[in-house]
Design a protein around this motif. Structure first.
Motif, PDB file in Angstrom:
ATOM      1  N   ASN A 116      35.937  43.316 -15.506  1.00 16.87           N
ATOM      2  CA  ASN A 116      36.765  42.487 -16.353  1.00 16.87           C
ATOM      3  C   ASN A 116      36.385  42.630 -17.700  1.00 16.87           C
ATOM      4  O   ASN A 116      35.150  42.312 -17.934  1.00 16.87           O
ATOM      5  CB  ASN A 116      36.814  40.957 -15.974  1.00 16.87           C
ATOM      6  N   ASN A 118      34.011  44.103 -20.199  1.00 24.81           N
ATOM      7  CA  ASN A 118      32.676  44.718 -19.958  1.00 24.81           C
ATOM      8  C   ASN A 118      31.933  43.954 -18.925  1.00 24.81           C
ATOM      9  O   ASN A 118      30.665  44.211 -18.761  1.00 24.81           O
ATOM     10  CB  ASN A 118      31.840  44.627 -21.229  1.00 24.81           C
ATOM     11  N   GLN A 119      32.386  43.165 -18.170  1.00 23.62           N
ATOM     12  CA  GLN A 119      31.710  42.065 -17.132  1.00 23.62           C
ATOM     13  C   GLN A 119      32.130  42.937 -15.741  1.00 23.62           C
ATOM     14  O   GLN A 119      33.293  42.842 -15.416  1.00 23.62           O
ATOM     15  CB  GLN A 119      32.088  40.825 -17.228  1.00 23.62           C
ATOM     16  N   THR A 121      31.323  42.044 -11.557  1.00 25.33           N
ATOM     17  CA  THR A 121      31.197  40.984 -10.722  1.00 25.33           C
ATOM     18  C   THR A 121      31.249  41.640  -9.344  1.00 25.33           C
ATOM     19  O   THR A 121      32.025  42.467  -8.961  1.00 25.33           O
ATOM     20  CB  THR A 121      32.056  39.810 -10.776  1.00 25.33           C
ATOM     21  N   THR A 140      27.072  38.433 -11.473  1.00 26.89           N
ATOM     22  CA  THR A 140      28.035  38.898 -12.490  1.00 26.89           C
ATOM     23  C   THR A 140      27.209  39.328 -13.531  1.00 26.89           C
ATOM     24  O   THR A 140      26.033  38.618 -13.991  1.00 26.89           O
ATOM     25  CB  THR A 140      29.130  37.830 -12.912  1.00 26.89           C
ATOM     26  N   GLU A 141      27.458  40.327 -14.351  1.00 28.17           N
ATOM     27  CA  GLU A 141      26.764  40.778 -15.403  1.00 28.17           C
ATOM     28  C   GLU A 141      27.704  41.383 -16.730  1.00 28.17           C
ATOM     29  O   GLU A 141      28.582  42.246 -16.338  1.00 28.17           O
ATOM     30  CB  GLU A 141      25.771  41.864 -15.085  1.00 28.17           C
ATOM     31  N   ARG A 142      27.249  41.072 -17.997  1.00 24.02           N
ATOM     32  CA  ARG A 142      28.039  41.678 -18.912  1.00 24.02           C
ATOM     33  C   ARG A 142      27.157  42.383 -19.925  1.00 24.02           C
ATOM     34  O   ARG A 142      27.298  43.571 -20.193  1.00 24.02           O
ATOM     35  CB  ARG A 142      28.912  40.511 -19.574  1.00 24.02           C
ATOM     36  N   GLU A 143      26.203  41.593 -20.236  1.00 25.77           N
ATOM     37  CA  GLU A 143      25.280  42.204 -21.420  1.00 25.77           C
ATOM     38  C   GLU A 143      24.616  43.692 -21.068  1.00 25.77           C
ATOM     39  O   GLU A 143      24.623  44.353 -21.784  1.00 25.77           O
ATOM     40  CB  GLU A 143      24.219  41.338 -21.964  1.00 25.77           C
ATOM     41  N   ARG A 146      27.329  46.436 -21.162  1.00 31.05           N
ATOM     42  CA  ARG A 146      27.692  46.965 -22.287  1.00 31.05           C
ATOM     43  C   ARG A 146      26.578  47.557 -23.021  1.00 31.05           C
ATOM     44  O   ARG A 146      26.981  48.404 -23.970  1.00 31.05           O
ATOM     45  CB  ARG A 146      28.573  45.945 -23.180  1.00 31.05           C
ATOM     46  N   GLY A 217      34.849  35.243 -15.636  1.00 30.75           N
ATOM     47  CA  GLY A 217      34.122  34.897 -16.795  1.00 30.75           C
ATOM     48  C   GLY A 217      34.923  34.233 -17.787  1.00 30.75           C
ATOM     49  O   GLY A 217      35.600  33.603 -17.699  1.00 30.75           O
ATOM     50  N   GLN A 221      37.291  38.031 -20.638  1.00 30.80           N
ATOM     51  CA  GLN A 221      37.665  38.665 -19.104  1.00 30.80           C
ATOM     52  C   GLN A 221      39.001  38.266 -18.401  1.00 30.80           C
ATOM     53  O   GLN A 221      39.147  38.758 -17.449  1.00 30.80           O
ATOM     54  CB  GLN A 221      36.376  37.981 -18.230  1.00 30.80           C
ATOM     55  N   LEU A 444      30.039  32.187 -12.244  1.00 29.75           N
ATOM     56  CA  LEU A 444      30.673  32.931 -13.270  1.00 29.75           C
ATOM     57  C   LEU A 444      30.652  32.015 -14.593  1.00 29.75           C
ATOM     58  O   LEU A 444      31.211  32.776 -15.459  1.00 29.75           O
ATOM     59  CB  LEU A 444      32.308  33.162 -12.856  1.00 29.75           C
TER      60      LEU A 444
END
Length: 480
Positions: A116, A118-119, A121, A140-143, A146, A217, A221, A444
């Motif tokens: 979703n 840049n995240q 899951t 879940t991870e975003r930072e 990206r 998210g 997201q 989330l």
């Protein structure tokens, strides 16, 4: 003439529209599938937007064998991998491990990897389960994602394919494999698609409406979907389209908007809010595009331009109607993103120009409210009213075309800030809205909320559903 203040609504339906994989771009490989170690299987094209999901029903992974599934292309990859004899699911972005989750204790299980924005899951569910509510988010991870790769970039999205592969030695058996565009964790921000004269657009006996597809998210997201609904049979709700925005070299999930269709020319005016890359420093604004494409069916990535609204602050929730021969654009303006909280209220603009997006002048605003959004135009008989939702007062204020408050809608007020999408259909008046019920928020965080809530009011002068039910009960009691 129907007076919106005399309508009394009662809830008649509540459900949770939810699916990891939407109906669009689906690739389904029913099992059993035996994967050959060292070979990558190309399943087909991934969506043109960074909103996708791959699910697998893992039947068996022999000792010494590993498996990976996800998306890959010339611009990079996102793979969910279990290394040979590994005890964790690893998320790899272009070869870099960004997060991991322990394997479920059951050898056979379902697993999913979802993108979703840049995240990314990872979720799991019991083997063989077909219940979308059985999915459980693991991580879940975003930072970290990206930092390695911006999945929103058009050059990264170009050429992405769904893939699955095995490595090591031994057999990997999948009982089922499904991939496609991401569906929704819930729905919110409903807005019925209308014609230029304000009628709800109906196809095949069903209302068409746009709703935000909650992601796994926060607001970035989420994305925008088109849905078909018979209010008298809400369980038949079906997603029929998905809309994404292309701007600044990125493909984003902008959402919370309105589509108005000119049935004579086939031109659709699409207005949308820029929640797809929101942060408080950037704010939110309204963008639009006019197109002859049938944006109400299938997948569309739309280039949009900023609407010149008469406000100096952030804006969202556009709603458009031609009132008294003039175009009126309702919206929400936000003078502050806090701290401690976002502050927002309804506002209204109008134009004498035949182009509804040109020459807009301010009619007014209601700065006395600070948690009020969900602006929706609706015509009751010959009169037009702008409806909104006040989260502090837990009421639905009703305004006229000069943004003068006329009273409150009589309808139950749920959790979050439910939008008062009032629409006539099937001989009654309906509210299609949502609530704040989350899903998987322990992993989330905020943003997954959105049960579908439908309310009904009979026209004034007719007995309500509750009254008719009471009359039936009394007759049955007398008969007994």
């Amino acid at each position: 003439m129907t007076d919106p203040l005399r309508l009394a609504f009662a809830e008649v339906h509540r459900s949770r529209p939810r699916a990891l994989v939407s109906p669009f771009g689906r690739v389904h490989r029913p099992g059993p599938l035996h994967l050959v170690p060292g070979a990558r299987t190309d399943l087909g094209s991934a969506p043109p937007a960074p909103f996708w999901a791959v699910t697998a029903d893992v039947a068996r992974i022999d000792p010494g064998a590993g498996v990976a599934l996800g998306v890959a292309g010339p611009g990079g990859s996102v793979l969910l991998r279990r290394a040979p004899d590994g005890d964790r699911w690893l998320v790899e972005v272009s070869g870099v491990v960004v997060c991991s989750a322990p394997l479920p204790p059951e050898p056979a299980h379902r697993v999913a990897v979802v993108g979703n924005e840049n995240q990314v899951t990872v979720l799991t569910a019991p083997a063989g389960s077909s219940d979308e509510g059985s999915w459980r988010p693991l991580v879940t991870e975003r930072e970290a994602v990206r930092r390695v790769l911006d999945l929103r970039r058009a050059d990264v999205l170009a050429g992405l394919r769904f893939v699955v592969e095995a490595d090591g030695t031994g057999t990997v058996e999948l009982a089922d494999l499904l991939a496609g565009s991401f569906g929704a964790a819930g729905v919110r921000d409903p807005q019925v698609v209308t014609t230029t004269d304000g009628r709800p657009l109906v196809r095949d006996g069903r209302l068409l409406l746009t709703m935000t597809c909650a992601g796994l998210g926060f607001f970035q997201q989420a994305h925008w979907g088109v849905w078909a609904l018979d209010p008298a049979d809400p369980g038949s709700l079906e997603q029929v389209g998905e809309l994404f925005s292309r701007r600044d070299g990125l493909v984003l999930g902008d959402h919370a908007g309105h589509v108005v269709v000119d049935e004579d020319t086939g031109v659709a005016t699409v207005l949308v809010s820029t929640w797809g890359d929101h942060d408080p420093g950037r704010g939110v604004h309204v963008r639009a595009v006019r197109t002859t494409a049938d944006v109400l069916l299938g997948t569309h990535v739309l280039g949009t331009e900023r609407v010149d609204l008469p406000t100096e602050v952030s804006a969202w929730d556009p709603t458009l109607a031609r009132v008294g021969g003039r175009w009126h654009l309702g919206f929400v303006e936000c003078p502050s993103f806090g701290p401690p909280r976002y502050e927002f209220h309804p506002a209204l603009a109008a134009t004498d120009d035949p182009d509804p997006l040109r020459g807009l002048r301010r009619v007014g605003g209601d700065p006395g409210r600070s948690q009020t959004e969900g602006t929706v135009w609706q015509r009751f008989g010959d009169g037009w009213y702008l409806l909104a939702s006040d989260g502090d007062a837990r009421t639905y204020p009703v305004y006229d075309a000069q943004l003068r408050e006329r009273g409150l809608l009589q309808a139950p007020y749920g959790t979050n800030i439910p939008h008062p999408m009032v629409v006539p259909a099937a001989g009654a008046w309906w509210v299609v809205t949502f609530d704040g019920t989350p899903w998987g928020d322990d992993v989330l965080g905020y943003g997954t909320h959105g049960d579908l809530v439908v309310m009904r009011a009979d026209p004034p002068g007719r007995p309500s559903l509750r009254a008719r039910a009471g009359a039936v009960r009394r007759r049955l009691t007398r008969g007994a």
